[in-house]
Write a protein that holds these residues in place. Sequence first.
Motif, PDB file in Angstrom:
ATOM      1  N   LEU A  37       0.811  -1.215   0.000  1.00  0.00           N
ATOM      2  CA  LEU A  37       0.000   0.000   0.000  1.00  0.00           C
ATOM      3  C   LEU A  37       0.847   1.270   0.000  1.00  0.00           C
ATOM      4  O   LEU A  37       0.315   2.363   0.105  1.00  0.00           O
ATOM      5  CB  LEU A  37      -0.960  -0.004   1.195  1.00  0.00           C
ATOM      6  N   ARG A  42      -1.514   1.253  -6.292  1.00  0.00           N
ATOM      7  CA  ARG A  42      -2.099   0.097  -5.607  1.00  0.00           C
ATOM      8  C   ARG A  42      -3.145   0.534  -4.593  1.00  0.00           C
ATOM      9  O   ARG A  42      -4.162  -0.144  -4.431  1.00  0.00           O
ATOM     10  CB  ARG A  42      -1.013  -0.764  -4.970  1.00  0.00           C
ATOM     11  N   PHE A  46      -6.879  -0.785  -4.854  1.00  0.00           N
ATOM     12  CA  PHE A  46      -7.462  -1.440  -3.682  1.00  0.00           C
ATOM     13  C   PHE A  46      -8.745  -0.728  -3.268  1.00  0.00           C
ATOM     14  O   PHE A  46      -9.761  -1.369  -2.994  1.00  0.00           O
ATOM     15  CB  PHE A  46      -6.445  -1.484  -2.532  1.00  0.00           C
ATOM     16  N   CYS A  50     -12.571  -2.194  -3.120  1.00  0.00           N
ATOM     17  CA  CYS A  50     -13.331  -2.235  -1.863  1.00  0.00           C
ATOM     18  C   CYS A  50     -14.793  -1.891  -2.122  1.00  0.00           C
ATOM     19  O   CYS A  50     -15.666  -2.184  -1.305  1.00  0.00           O
ATOM     20  CB  CYS A  50     -12.756  -1.247  -0.848  1.00  0.00           C
ATOM     21  N   LEU A  77      -1.184  -7.150  -5.033  1.00  0.00           N
ATOM     22  CA  LEU A  77      -2.248  -7.032  -4.036  1.00  0.00           C
ATOM     23  C   LEU A  77      -2.818  -8.404  -3.672  1.00  0.00           C
ATOM     24  O   LEU A  77      -3.114  -8.671  -2.504  1.00  0.00           O
ATOM     25  CB  LEU A  77      -3.359  -6.116  -4.547  1.00  0.00           C
ATOM     26  N   LEU A  82      -4.783  -8.978   0.039  1.00  0.00           N
ATOM     27  CA  LEU A  82      -5.718  -7.856   0.090  1.00  0.00           C
ATOM     28  C   LEU A  82      -6.804  -7.962  -0.982  1.00  0.00           C
ATOM     29  O   LEU A  82      -7.848  -7.321  -0.870  1.00  0.00           O
ATOM     30  CB  LEU A  82      -4.968  -6.531  -0.064  1.00  0.00           C
ATOM     31  N   VAL A  83      -6.563  -8.760  -2.018  1.00  0.00           N
ATOM     32  CA  VAL A  83      -7.493  -8.882  -3.136  1.00  0.00           C
ATOM     33  C   VAL A  83      -7.788 -10.361  -3.396  1.00  0.00           C
ATOM     34  O   VAL A  83      -6.898 -11.202  -3.272  1.00  0.00           O
ATOM     35  CB  VAL A  83      -6.898  -8.205  -4.399  1.00  0.00           C
ATOM     36  N   ALA A  96     -11.824  -6.592  -3.280  1.00  0.00           N
ATOM     37  CA  ALA A  96     -11.068  -6.572  -2.029  1.00  0.00           C
ATOM     38  C   ALA A  96     -11.419  -7.817  -1.224  1.00  0.00           C
ATOM     39  O   ALA A  96     -12.560  -8.282  -1.242  1.00  0.00           O
ATOM     40  CB  ALA A  96     -11.394  -5.315  -1.233  1.00  0.00           C
ATOM     41  N   ALA A 102      -8.193  -6.679   5.495  1.00  0.00           N
ATOM     42  CA  ALA A 102      -8.444  -5.866   4.307  1.00  0.00           C
ATOM     43  C   ALA A 102      -9.520  -4.827   4.583  1.00  0.00           C
ATOM     44  O   ALA A 102      -9.394  -3.670   4.169  1.00  0.00           O
ATOM     45  CB  ALA A 102      -8.845  -6.759   3.133  1.00  0.00           C
ATOM     46  N   HIS A 106      -9.218  -0.758   4.427  1.00  0.00           N
ATOM     47  CA  HIS A 106     -10.149   0.044   3.635  1.00  0.00           C
ATOM     48  C   HIS A 106     -10.653   1.231   4.453  1.00  0.00           C
ATOM     49  O   HIS A 106     -10.586   2.378   4.013  1.00  0.00           O
ATOM     50  CB  HIS A 106     -11.308  -0.846   3.174  1.00  0.00           C
TER      51      HIS A 106
END
Length: 121
Positions: A37, A42, A46, A50, A77, A82-83, A96, A102, A106
């Motif tokens: 991040l 990214r 992200f 989300c 990611l 995170l994804v 997300a 995660a 967010h």
Amino acid sequence: MEEHTLPHQHGEYGEHLIEHIPDTEKFQIVASIFKQLSDTTRIRIFWILCHCEECVINISALMDMSSPAVAHHLRLLKSSGLVETRREGKETYYKASSSEKAQSLHHMIEQMMDISCLSEK
């Protein structure tokens, strides 16, 4: 466990804290996620994910970037957890992760940018 003492006694918490410091490996996991991040692109990808599930081509259009560049960021990611992805035919969709980590990131991003979540408007 090795006995630790602090060279300076500034209060009661220092000695007690030594027993509760997590292993270095746990901090490495956090550093790895923050490293992902640390890139503006990214974070933007992200944040988009989300709020919706999208394919690479649509993310590319939203980001005004090439598909290969977006795919590179998505791989990073995804590798950090995170994804998440899902396949439908030949198309891969990204969103997300539903993990607590995660979702916390967010909300932290939105608080730091002082914006509201689209779903809360």
